[in-house]
Write a protein that holds these residues in place. Structure first.
Motif, mmCIF file in Angstrom:
data_model
loop_
_atom_site.group_PDB
_atom_site.id
_atom_site.type_symbol
_atom_site.label_atom_id
_atom_site.label_comp_id
_atom_site.label_asym_id
_atom_site.label_seq_id
_atom_site.Cartn_x
_atom_site.Cartn_y
_atom_site.Cartn_z
ATOM 1 N N GLN A 232 -11.936 -4.583 -9.307
ATOM 2 C CA GLN A 232 -11.264 -5.766 -8.807
ATOM 3 C C GLN A 232 -10.957 -5.621 -7.313
ATOM 4 N N LYS A 233 -10.735 -6.759 -6.669
ATOM 5 C CA LYS A 233 -10.341 -6.776 -5.261
ATOM 6 C C LYS A 233 -8.841 -7.020 -5.159
ATOM 7 N N GLY A 234 -8.226 -6.419 -4.145
ATOM 8 C CA GLY A 234 -6.801 -6.596 -3.934
ATOM 9 C C GLY A 234 -6.385 -5.968 -2.620
ATOM 10 N N ASP A 235 -5.086 -5.961 -2.352
ATOM 11 C CA ASP A 235 -4.579 -5.417 -1.092
ATOM 12 C C ASP A 235 -4.498 -3.896 -1.115
ATOM 13 N N LEU A 236 -4.192 -3.338 -2.287
ATOM 14 C CA LEU A 236 -4.085 -1.888 -2.439
ATOM 15 C C LEU A 236 -4.723 -1.526 -3.782
ATOM 16 N N SER A 237 -5.666 -0.605 -3.747
ATOM 17 C CA SER A 237 -6.333 -0.182 -4.979
ATOM 18 C C SER A 237 -5.931 1.255 -5.298
ATOM 19 N N ILE A 238 -5.472 1.481 -6.540
ATOM 20 C CA ILE A 238 -5.124 2.823 -6.991
ATOM 21 C C ILE A 238 -6.085 3.188 -8.126
ATOM 22 N N MET A 239 -6.799 4.299 -7.968
ATOM 23 C CA MET A 239 -7.716 4.778 -8.997
ATOM 24 C C MET A 239 -7.092 5.964 -9.733
ATOM 25 N N ILE A 424 -5.878 0.264 -10.761
ATOM 26 C CA ILE A 424 -4.632 -0.495 -10.688
ATOM 27 C C ILE A 424 -4.645 -1.235 -9.354
ATOM 28 N N ILE A 425 -4.555 -2.556 -9.394
ATOM 29 C CA ILE A 425 -4.553 -3.368 -8.176
ATOM 30 C C ILE A 425 -3.116 -3.769 -7.840
ATOM 31 N N CYS A 426 -2.736 -3.531 -6.590
ATOM 32 C CA CYS A 426 -1.420 -3.930 -6.088
ATOM 33 C C CYS A 426 -1.616 -4.919 -4.955
ATOM 34 N N ASN A 427 -0.910 -6.030 -4.998
ATOM 35 C CA ASN A 427 -1.039 -7.065 -3.976
ATOM 36 C C ASN A 427 0.269 -7.245 -3.225
ATOM 37 N N ILE A 428 0.147 -7.615 -1.955
ATOM 38 C CA ILE A 428 1.308 -7.823 -1.095
ATOM 39 C C ILE A 428 2.005 -9.119 -1.488
#
Length: 676
Positions: A232-239, A424-428
């Motif tokens: 997925q696309k997002g502001d912060l990607s955690i693998m 895990i996608i984190c968005n602002i």
């Protein structure tokens, strides 16, 4: 002869009791055989335990993804109030999702449009997408994601196995304001997965449903065909990559990757929640804020691992807090020696430094039964990441994706893949009102007053001696250099000179650790200029700081910034990016005054910015066109003033020295009044 025949007929019609029993059993057997030989048709089912439940209303007509929501009950909660709008009600509901189509649904996401100030207490069978802890307010609606069943197969591929094509969410919570016989139902129900379109939900009493279908006009981006969902696309990607595994433990690598041009983390703290009693044995590249084995020894882990030496365990908390190592531990043989680690929690945007836009750490995780086998690899849930004056991130649930690939450690031209990978996608998110961590003040050459940061822009923990709702008082130019608690007398004196009313109690401070002052410096035929000053009122020094301004009407005319590095960001709408030059990339913390009793001095960085009017001939600086629409510091969106400075009639000088002298006199008089 006739007599003999009559006797035989009587024997046949009236057989002995034993013969009658035999004939009865034979008849029963024949009937059973006939029934078993009949064709049951396509809908045949023996009615046993594996029989599919009767479909809910509307499902038979759906050829897509079928969503339902059913209110199953509610009762009044304490306290009992006469005001129906304030009365709380405990409610129970069941939401369901069924794949009634012909394509497998990966990582389903269901939005329930709650609208009655609902507070969710639990939701079994799913997780809230932002990982919020219960209880959590969802009055504006919320999105559920599958847990543990994230993917829904088709009826065709499972021979109609309902347990593999559907998921059920059992919801408990509190809602307000709907008195019986009213029914507190959501206003909407829809599938949030890309490529699906949902009509308005059909509602009847306490039940609503909707059938969502593939949008024929949607074109999915090209991707390799894999068993798992695409990234997925997002502001912060955690693998979360499992790179080694044995029966009762595994080695995981966590990678934090900054994908936003204005995103950033300072002194990051990462947390999650283990679901099955896991604990962290060792860690490299990061550390947990709390160490100790008490939670293991006195919990399920201590009962299972009876001979285990827990004295060396890193962390046994269900919700550990993890931080990056400082730079001086980068080459430590035991806990360092890992690429992209050990920068004291600093993750920069790629626009500044691509090599410092990610952070990596590894950990050895031990598991408990029934997950003590090599293939039971389940990530933790409820991920969250925070920092000091950086964007506020909201993180979603882990999604199983295609395995990550690594260069072969032997140096050969080969690729090593992870055993399992979760993203895990984190968005602002924009800071809520009174919850920002930086603020902005405005001034201009054509007005003597400074419009300060808004009252309580960054929160008001103590309002006993100040008014959190009062409008911030205008300030003279010199007041911006002193801390808020030392501005009171200057603000009162300035208000007296300008015939402004002073509220009682006085407005609360902005309570922001960082403030940005934007001053329109000049305006002439060919162009105009502004001066930006960044103040650090906190105790933390910011290394490699950056700022950005969104200029709706002046962006095209940006020419040069003199004491910073400045550049346009074409990927961010009308935004200009600033960062400190080498040697000026530190924004130091607040320090004591040069003499005893003097106010504390903030850290400060300042530069002039020039603009040309060649590309913006219609720009009107005195009307406010020279002020930014948004201001960011280290990626955090700062709170803006509610208005722009207005042009004073007959203004000639950028500094009115007579007014400055009057402020000094009035300040002295007010101080004398306080001492007497």
């Amino acid at each position: 002869m006739r007599t003999v025949r009559m006797i035989s007929l009587k024997r046949i019609l009236s057989p002995p009791p034993l013969l009658r029993c035999v004939l009865f059993l034979v008849c029963i057997a024949l009937l059973l055989d006939v029934n078993n030989g009949q064709d049951g048709g396509d809908d045949y089912n023996d009615g046993g335990e594996d029989a599919a439940p009767a479909p809910p209303p509307g499902q038979d007509e759906c050829n897509g993804i079928f969503l339902t929501y059913s209110l199953t009950g509610r009762e009044k909660e304490l306290p009992f109030l006469k005001d129906a709008a304030k009365q709380a009600w405990a409610f129970k509901a069941i939401a369901s999702i069924v794949n009634a189509g012909t394509e497998e649904l990966k990582a389903w996401k269901m939005f329930v449009g709650f609208q009655h100030k609902e507070i969710l207490v639990s939701a079994t069978g799913a997780t809230i997408i932002d990982g919020s802890d219960f209880p959590t307010p969802v009055g504006n609606g919320t999105t559920f994601v599958g847990n543990p069943m994230a993917d829904l197969k088709t009826s065709i591929d499972t021979a109609g196995d309902y347990s593999q094509i559907s998921a059920k969410i059992e919801i408990k919570g509190t809602q307000f304001g709907v008195r019986p016989p009213g029914v507190p139902m959501p206003k909407s129900l829809k599938l949030m997965n890309d490529g699906f379109a949902c009509p308005g939900a059909t509602r009847k009493g306490s039940y609503m449903h909707v059938c969502c279908k593939r949008n024929p006009k949607y074109k999915a981006p090209p991707a390799k065909t894999t068993k798992y969902a695409r990234r997925q696309k997002g502001d912060l990607s955690i693998m979360f990559d499992v790179i080694q595994a044995s029966a009762n433990n595994y080695l995981a690598e966590v990678t934090i990757d900054n994908l936003h041009p204005l995103g950033r983390l300072n002194h990051w703290n990462l947390t999650w929640e283990w679901q099955h009693g896991e604990f962290i044995s060792t860690m490299r590249g990061a550390f947990t804020r709390k160490k100790g084995a008490a939670d293991c020894i006195y919990g399920p882990a201590g009962k299972y691992y009876k001979e285990f030496d827990f004295s060396t365990v890193m962390n046994c908390q269900k919700k550990p807090i993890i931080s990056d190592l400082p730079a001086d531990r980068k080459d430590d043989e035991k806990i360092g020696k890992l690429p992209f680690c050990c920068r004291n929690g600093s993750v920069l945007p790629k626009t500044m430094n691509a090599s410092e836009s990610k952070s990596v750490f590894q950990m050895q995780v031990f598991k408990l039964p029934p997950y003590d086998n090599r293939t039971a690899l389940l990530p933790p849930l409820k991920w969250a990441i925070t920092g000091i004056v950086n964007p506020t991130y909201k993180c979603g649930a882990p999604l199983r994706v295609e395995a990550s690939e690594y260069p072969d450690p032997t140096g050969l031209q080969a690729i090593t893949t992870a055993m399992a990978s979760y993203q895990i996608i984190c968005n602002i998110t924009k800071p809520e009102k009174h919850k920002a961590r930086c603020c902005v003040s405005f001034s201009a050459y054509y007005n003597d007053s400074i419009i300060p940061c808004q009252t309580c822009a960054c929160g008001c923990p103590n309002t006993e001696r100040c008014n959190p709702k009062a409008k911030a008082l205008l300030l003279p130019a010199e007041a911006q250099l002193v801390p808020f608690e030392n501005r009171t007398l200057q603000a009162k004196a300035w208000a007296s000179i300008n015939h402004k009313r002073v509220p009682r109690p006085m407005p609360c401070p902005d309570n922001c650790g960082v403030s940005v002052h934007w001053h329109v410096n000049s305006d002439y035929k060919e162009g105009w200029s502004a001066r930006v000053t960044i103040f650090n009122w906190g105790a933390d020094t910011f290394e490699d700081w950056f700022a950005a301004v969104k200029m709706d009407k002046a962006y095209a005319g940006f020419e040069k910034v003199y004491s910073f590095n400045g550049t346009k960001l074409p990927q961010v709408n009308k935004t200009i990016f600033f960062q400190g030059l080498k040697g000026l990339n530190y924004l130091v913390a607040e320090t004591n005054g040069s003499k005893r009793g003097e106010p504390r001095v903030p850290g400060k960085q300042q530069s002039v910015i020039s603009f040309t009017k060649k590309q913006t001939p219609k720009i009107k600086i005195p009307r406010g066109d020279g002020f930014p629409a948004k201001v960011f510091f280290n990626g955090e969106e700062c709170a803006l003033p509610a208005e722009f400075p207005k042009k004073d009639s007959g203004h000639k000088s950028p500094v009115n020295f007579l007014l400055v002298m009057l402020i000094g006199v009035l300040t002295f008089v007010l101080m004398q009044d306080q001492f007497h």
